[in-house]
Enzyme design. Structure first.
Site, short mmCIF file in Angstrom:
data_model
loop_
_atom_site.label_atom_id
_atom_site.label_comp_id
_atom_site.label_asym_id
_atom_site.label_seq_id
_atom_site.Cartn_x
_atom_site.Cartn_y
_atom_site.Cartn_z
N ASP A 1 -21.55 23.16 -11.58
CA ASP A 1 -20.34 23.19 -12.41
C ASP A 1 -20.02 21.71 -12.65
OD1 ASP A 1 -18.03 25.08 -13.42
OD2 ASP A 1 -16.97 23.45 -12.47
N LYS B 1 -16.72 30.83 -6.09
CA LYS B 1 -16.73 29.45 -6.60
C LYS B 1 -16.51 28.52 -5.42
CE LYS B 1 -16.88 27.27 -10.67
NZ LYS B 1 -17.39 27.65 -11.99
N1 LIG Z 1 -22.40 24.18 -16.12
C1 LIG Z 1 -22.29 25.47 -16.37
O1 LIG Z 1 -23.29 26.21 -16.38
C2 LIG Z 1 -20.97 26.08 -16.65
C3 LIG Z 1 -19.84 25.32 -16.83
N2 LIG Z 1 -18.68 25.92 -17.22
C4 LIG Z 1 -17.49 25.13 -17.45
O2 LIG Z 1 -17.72 24.19 -18.50
C5 LIG Z 1 -16.91 23.01 -18.32
C6 LIG Z 1 -17.79 21.78 -18.32
O3 LIG Z 1 -18.74 21.88 -17.27
P1 LIG Z 1 -20.09 21.04 -17.27
O4 LIG Z 1 -20.46 20.64 -18.64
O5 LIG Z 1 -21.05 21.80 -16.46
O6 LIG Z 1 -19.66 19.77 -16.42
P2 LIG Z 1 -20.20 18.27 -16.52
O7 LIG Z 1 -19.81 17.64 -15.25
O8 LIG Z 1 -21.61 18.26 -16.93
O9 LIG Z 1 -19.34 17.69 -17.72
C7 LIG Z 1 -17.95 17.74 -17.69
C8 LIG Z 1 -17.41 17.07 -18.94
O10 LIG Z 1 -16.02 17.33 -19.04
C9 LIG Z 1 -15.30 16.09 -18.98
N3 LIG Z 1 -14.10 16.24 -18.15
C10 LIG Z 1 -14.02 16.67 -16.89
N4 LIG Z 1 -12.77 16.64 -16.46
C11 LIG Z 1 -12.03 16.17 -17.48
C12 LIG Z 1 -10.65 15.91 -17.67
N5 LIG Z 1 -9.76 16.13 -16.69
N6 LIG Z 1 -10.26 15.45 -18.89
C13 LIG Z 1 -11.15 15.20 -19.87
N7 LIG Z 1 -12.48 15.44 -19.75
C14 LIG Z 1 -12.90 15.92 -18.58
C15 LIG Z 1 -16.23 15.12 -18.30
O11 LIG Z 1 -15.87 13.79 -18.59
P3 LIG Z 1 -15.92 12.69 -17.44
O12 LIG Z 1 -17.39 12.43 -17.22
O13 LIG Z 1 -15.19 11.51 -17.99
O14 LIG Z 1 -15.26 13.27 -16.24
C16 LIG Z 1 -17.57 15.56 -18.90
O15 LIG Z 1 -17.72 15.08 -20.20
C17 LIG Z 1 -16.13 23.27 -17.02
O16 LIG Z 1 -14.90 23.90 -17.33
C18 LIG Z 1 -17.01 24.28 -16.29
O17 LIG Z 1 -16.28 25.04 -15.35
C19 LIG Z 1 -18.61 27.26 -17.48
C20 LIG Z 1 -19.69 28.06 -17.29
C21 LIG Z 1 -20.92 27.55 -16.75
O1 LIG Z 2 -24.61 29.87 -12.77
C1 LIG Z 2 -23.74 30.04 -11.96
O2 LIG Z 2 -23.82 30.76 -10.98
C2 LIG Z 2 -22.42 29.30 -12.09
C3 LIG Z 2 -21.77 29.41 -13.39
C4 LIG Z 2 -20.34 29.06 -13.29
O3 LIG Z 2 -19.92 28.38 -12.36
C5 LIG Z 2 -19.44 29.53 -14.30
O4 LIG Z 2 -19.79 30.46 -15.02
O5 LIG Z 2 -18.31 29.01 -14.40
#
Ligand SMILES: NC(=O)C1=CN([C@@H]2O[C@H](COP(=O)(O)OP(=O)(O)OC[C@H]3O[C@@H](n4cnc5c(N)ncnc54)[C@H](OP(=O)(O)O)[C@@H]3O)[C@@H](O)[C@H]2O)C=CC1
Ligand SMILES: O=C(O)CCC(=O)C(=O)O
Length: 447
Positions: free
Chosen positions: A166, A126
């Site tokens: 992420d 990561k």
């Molecule tokens: N993208 C992927 O493929 C993957 C993502 N994940 C996990 O999923 C989660 C979301 O990721 P993703 O959707 O890609 O990210 P994005 O940046 O697309 O979206 C993040 C969302 O979470 C909100 N957020 C972030 N930090 C906070 C906080 N401290 N308090 C409240 N809301 C918060 C953001 O709001 P704001 O805009 O106001 O910050 C936004 O709505 C993370 O935990 C990530 O690690 C897991 C597996 C794969």
């Molecule tokens: O697709 C990837 O390699 C990243 C996915 C990731 O960051 C996660 O699973 O939390």
């Protein structure tokens, strides 16, 4: 057994004393995996878990960049190469002001187990930076990404380490990062995943984490002869994972009533349908606005400033924003309001107290390393397509994704079933993820 776990955790805490998120993630694994190791002779006395909690490599570097007014900024960049026993390091990059070594080490550690669960040959890593893309122009984001990659490029490669997105890193950032890698290394390879479809990306990768989370919830419900259809679903976040989790819930006949961001949550008691979700995608992906902008168009919805959505009654909760966003009190509220299923789309969104409450109430609870593995699994499929220089159809990728999620669910059942017939998916995911990595480490010797 408690003594063994405590002794192990004392050693981990001693070495990582200022890293609370990392310690939290290790504690959860230690509690389930150490008893398993003790009962399995081949893993005994090999200090495998102690080796797994130490990153193979921790890279930290300076990122200097110039904003639109000509001012120079300095951020810190990282890549944690956690474990490569079963394949090249694989895992996302996070750009967010809260990024530090503790947050990235917890994410990299979880990634090792998650990637192992997918059955694909990917190690865990990561990375990211404390850079905040919010409020920056496209040109500023580009300059930052280019500066970040000028250093990162020497540590990654299609057979070494393959980053992806992420929080704060989506299609725009991956494009800028890929462009600079290609320019410096003079090669067009699958060094990043989440690429655009016309330059090596996989169909369904943008949807995969959210879709996969809902497929996993569906498998859990089906194990109880139940279904997503007709259920009220509360979702946190409004980014990539939340948007596509909402889309899949709607497609399966569930009713999504909330989405959120760091400013608060919206509650639409009529349900967020496909048209409303398209508006959310416009707000978030195009305008880079706030979830409260939803009320500009859908005036009957409510906005709850500064709050999380767990107070809204639902049958299914999908935390899809960030770590530790759902605590013990939130869990009690969800349970009191009739919640029967929680599947984590985010990484470690539930605190240990919340997980304890879900387990005690014997409801269906899926940890992120199992339920959100669809994203990295589809990244693995993107790597395969890049290596073969072919592109699978949407249907082909979705079919593989569904099978992978079903197989992860079944592995959790195999390793997580308690004597009373309750599946502890945390235990199942941790042990199933551990076994494959541990076996590879044993085979490769002490390195
Ligand atoms: N993208 C992927 O493929 C993957 C993502 N994940 C996990 O999923 C989660 C979301 O990721 P993703 O959707 O890609 O990210 P994005 O940046 O697309 O979206 C993040 C969302 O979470 C909100 N957020 C972030 N930090 C906070 C906080 N401290 N308090 C409240 N809301 C918060 C953001 O709001 P704001 O805009 O106001 O910050 C936004 O709505 C993370 O935990 C990530 O690690 C897991 C597996 C794969
Ligand atoms: O697709 C990837 O390699 C990243 C996915 C990731 O960051 C996660 O699973 O939390």
């Amino acid at each position: 057994m408690e003594d063994k776990i405590n002794a192990f955790m004392e050693e981990v805490k001693g070495r990582n004393s200022h890293e609370p998120e990392f310690i939290q993630a290790v504690q959860e694994v230690a509690e389930t995996v150490i008893p398993y190791i003790s009962n399995h002779e081949i893993y005994n006395g090999k200090n495998i878990l102690l080796r797994m909690v130490e990153p193979e490599r921790l890279i930290s570097f300076r990122v200097s960049w110039v904003d639109d007014d000509g001012e120079i900024h300095v951020n810190r960049g990282y890549r944690i190469q956690m474990n490569s026993a079963i394949g090249p390091y694989k895992g996302g990059l996070r750009f967010h002001p809260t990024v530090n070594a503790s947050v990235l080490k917890f994410l990299a550690f979880e990634q090792v187990f998650k990637n192992s669960l997918t059955t694909l040959p990917m190690g865990g890593g990561k990375g990211g930076s404390d850079f905040d893309p919010k409020g920056k122009s496209d040109d500023e984001v580009m300059r930052f990404c280019h500066a970040f990659m000028t250093e990162l490029c020497r540590h990654i490669g299609p057979n070494t380490d393959v980053p992806a997105g992420d929080i704060g890193v989506g299609a725009r950032e991956i494009g800028f990062l890929f462009g600079m890698y290609k320019k410096i290394r003079n090669e067009f390879t699958g060094v990043l995943t989440g690429k655009g479809l016309s330059w090596g990306g996989s169909k369904i990768r943008p949807e995969a984490t959210g879709y996969g989370t809902v497929y996993f919830a569906q498998s859990m419900l089906q194990s109880k002869k139940d279904d997503v259809k007709g259920k009220t679903v509360v979702i946190s976040g409004s980014g990539n994972v939340a948007q596509y989790a909402a889309e899949k819930v709607i497609q399966l006949g569930g009713k999504v009533v909330t989405l959120s961001d760091s400013g608060g949550y919206i509650y639409d008691k009529e349900g967020i349908d496909e048209e409303k979700l398209a508006f959310v995608m416009e707000i978030k992906n195009k305008n880079r606005g706030r979830i409260s902008d939803y009320l500009d168009k859908y005036t009957s919805a409510e906005f709850h400033k500064g709050k999380t959505p767990w107070e809204v009654p639902c049958a299914i909760a999908l935390p899809c924003a960030t770590q530790n966003e759902l605590d013990g009190n939130d869990a009690k509220t969800l349970l009191k309001n009739g919640c029967i299923c929680v599947a984590e789309g985010a990484n470690m969104p539930s605190t240990p107290e919340a997980i304890h409450a879900f387990h005690e109430a014997r409801i269906l609870f899926a940890p992120g390393k199992a339920s959100n593995a669809g994203g990295v699994a589809t990244s693995g499929l993107e790597m395969s397509q890049n290596s073969l220089r072919i592109s699978w159809t949407r249907e082909e990728v979705d079919e593989r994704l569904q099978k992978i999620m079903k197989d992860i669910h079944d592995s959790c059942i195999d390793y997580g079933m308690d004597e009373d017939g309750y599946c502890n998916y945390v235990k199942g995911a941790n042990i199933a993820g551990f076994v494959k990595v541990a076996d590879a480490m044993l085979a490769q010797g002490v390195i």
